[in-house]
Design a protein around this motif. Sequence first.
Motif, PDB file in Angstrom:
ATOM      1  N   GLN A 138       0.847  -1.195   0.000  1.00 36.21           N
ATOM      2  CA  GLN A 138       0.000   0.000   0.000  1.00 36.21           C
ATOM      3  C   GLN A 138       0.882   1.244   0.000  1.00 36.21           C
ATOM      4  O   GLN A 138       0.604   2.216  -0.696  1.00 36.21           O
ATOM      5  N   ARG A 139       1.947   1.202   0.781  1.00 36.47           N
ATOM      6  CA  ARG A 139       2.856   2.347   0.895  1.00 36.47           C
ATOM      7  C   ARG A 139       3.497   2.674  -0.457  1.00 36.47           C
ATOM      8  O   ARG A 139       3.562   3.830  -0.863  1.00 36.47           O
ATOM      9  N   GLU A 140       3.965   1.633  -1.174  1.00 34.96           N
ATOM     10  CA  GLU A 140       4.601   1.861  -2.478  1.00 34.96           C
ATOM     11  C   GLU A 140       3.595   2.418  -3.484  1.00 34.96           C
ATOM     12  O   GLU A 140       3.902   3.341  -4.228  1.00 34.96           O
TER      13      GLU A 140
ATOM     14  N   ALA B 114      -2.627   4.794 -12.094  1.00 34.83           N
ATOM     15  CA  ALA B 114      -1.393   5.171 -12.804  1.00 34.83           C
ATOM     16  C   ALA B 114      -0.164   4.704 -12.030  1.00 34.83           C
ATOM     17  O   ALA B 114       0.891   4.452 -12.618  1.00 34.83           O
ATOM     18  N   GLY B 115      -0.299   4.554 -10.722  1.00 28.41           N
ATOM     19  CA  GLY B 115       0.818   4.075  -9.905  1.00 28.41           C
ATOM     20  C   GLY B 115       1.066   2.592 -10.035  1.00 28.41           C
ATOM     21  O   GLY B 115       2.104   2.088  -9.614  1.00 28.41           O
ATOM     22  N   ILE B 116       0.137   1.841 -10.615  1.00 30.55           N
ATOM     23  CA  ILE B 116       0.308   0.381 -10.709  1.00 30.55           C
ATOM     24  C   ILE B 116       1.264  -0.029 -11.834  1.00 30.55           C
ATOM     25  O   ILE B 116       2.149  -0.849 -11.535  1.00 30.55           O
ATOM     26  N   PRO B 117       1.265   0.377 -13.027  1.00 34.68           N
ATOM     27  CA  PRO B 117       0.298   1.136 -13.818  1.00 34.68           C
ATOM     28  C   PRO B 117      -0.698   0.193 -14.507  1.00 34.68           C
ATOM     29  O   PRO B 117      -0.331  -0.875 -14.985  1.00 34.68           O
ATOM     30  N   ILE B 118      -1.947   0.657 -14.583  1.00 32.17           N
ATOM     31  CA  ILE B 118      -3.011  -0.062 -15.287  1.00 32.17           C
ATOM     32  C   ILE B 118      -4.066   0.968 -15.690  1.00 32.17           C
ATOM     33  O   ILE B 118      -4.330   1.907 -14.941  1.00 32.17           O
ATOM     34  N   SER B 119      -4.632   0.795 -16.863  1.00 33.81           N
ATOM     35  CA  SER B 119      -5.671   1.729 -17.319  1.00 33.81           C
ATOM     36  C   SER B 119      -6.960   1.447 -16.562  1.00 33.81           C
ATOM     37  O   SER B 119      -7.170   0.339 -16.045  1.00 33.81           O
ATOM     38  N   ILE B 120      -7.838   2.430 -16.535  1.00 29.82           N
ATOM     39  CA  ILE B 120      -9.112   2.255 -15.842  1.00 29.82           C
ATOM     40  C   ILE B 120      -9.947   1.173 -16.535  1.00 29.82           C
ATOM     41  O   ILE B 120     -10.620   0.379 -15.880  1.00 29.82           O
ATOM     42  N   GLY B 121      -9.851   1.107 -17.860  1.00 28.64           N
ATOM     43  CA  GLY B 121     -10.567   0.069 -18.604  1.00 28.64           C
ATOM     44  C   GLY B 121     -10.083  -1.323 -18.231  1.00 28.64           C
ATOM     45  O   GLY B 121     -10.876  -2.227 -17.966  1.00 28.64           O
TER      46      GLY B 121
ATOM     47  N   ALA C   3       0.873   4.128  -2.835  1.00 28.65           N
ATOM     48  CA  ALA C   3       0.564   5.506  -2.428  1.00 28.65           C
ATOM     49  C   ALA C   3       1.660   6.458  -2.885  1.00 28.65           C
ATOM     50  O   ALA C   3       1.380   7.539  -3.410  1.00 28.65           O
ATOM     51  N   LYS C   4       2.910   6.043  -2.702  1.00 31.03           N
ATOM     52  CA  LYS C   4       4.049   6.877  -3.110  1.00 31.03           C
ATOM     53  C   LYS C   4       4.034   7.105  -4.622  1.00 31.03           C
ATOM     54  O   LYS C   4       4.183   8.226  -5.092  1.00 31.03           O
ATOM     55  N   ARG C   5       3.842   6.030  -5.381  1.00 34.87           N
ATOM     56  CA  ARG C   5       3.820   6.140  -6.840  1.00 34.87           C
ATOM     57  C   ARG C   5       2.664   7.011  -7.332  1.00 34.87           C
ATOM     58  O   ARG C   5       2.805   7.723  -8.312  1.00 34.87           O
ATOM     59  N   ALA C   6       1.510   6.907  -6.665  1.00 36.08           N
ATOM     60  CA  ALA C   6       0.314   7.623  -7.102  1.00 36.08           C
ATOM     61  C   ALA C   6       0.236   9.041  -6.549  1.00 36.08           C
ATOM     62  O   ALA C   6      -0.593   9.833  -6.992  1.00 36.08           O
ATOM     63  N   GLY C   7       1.095   9.362  -5.580  1.00 34.56           N
ATOM     64  CA  GLY C   7       1.072  10.704  -5.000  1.00 34.56           C
ATOM     65  C   GLY C   7      -0.116  10.930  -4.082  1.00 34.56           C
ATOM     66  O   GLY C   7      -0.659  12.030  -4.026  1.00 34.56           O
ATOM     67  N   VAL C   8      -0.528   9.861  -3.383  1.00 43.68           N
ATOM     68  CA  VAL C   8      -1.619   9.967  -2.414  1.00 43.68           C
ATOM     69  C   VAL C   8      -1.127   9.423  -1.075  1.00 43.68           C
ATOM     70  O   VAL C   8      -0.042   8.871  -0.981  1.00 43.68           O
TER      71      VAL C   8
END
Length: 179
Positions: free
Chosen positions: A18-20, A52-59, A22-27
């Motif tokens: 979760q921490r990683e 975007a932090g995973i990265p994976i599209s919403i679709g 959050a860091k990647r996503a800026g939340v």
Amino acid sequence: MELGDRLKAIRERKGLSQRELAKRAGVTNSSISMIEKNSVSPSVSSLKKVLAGIPISIGDFFTLDIDDIKPEPVVFRASEQPDIGSNNVSLKLVGAPVSGRNMDIMRETYPPGADTGPEMLQHAGQEGGVVISGEIELTVGFDIYILKVGDGYYFESSKPHRFRNISDEICEIVSANPV
């Protein structure tokens, strides 16, 4: 499957804490935690930011079969590293199948007399490396350097450069530069 459960499953399959994420996503970590517990329902823009932090599209997030998601590989055996070299120079690329890879790490091998070619190389970014066996002649601009075991280099790749093994031994280098 609820949104939070799906996010947690995909995050874990991708090998992210979760921490990683959050860091990647800026939340904040708590934002990820609350989404995964289904205690908040993120807006589409907030969800896109997290994904975007995973990265994976919403679709893909909503349609991908979670069982098909494989964690990103971490270890790359010597036999799994593709050789992208030429001119008798072996350039074994570490991490080639990693999605979103933003740097090239290479294990370079220069037999005696091998070089990167008569043309000086130039490309965007920076590069650096360390000689792990043998020695190499490095030309950057008009300057020529002889690097031996343990010596390293780091320079702007936009400067014309060339590598050449002028010794009687094989030279091996581990290097990195942006994709």
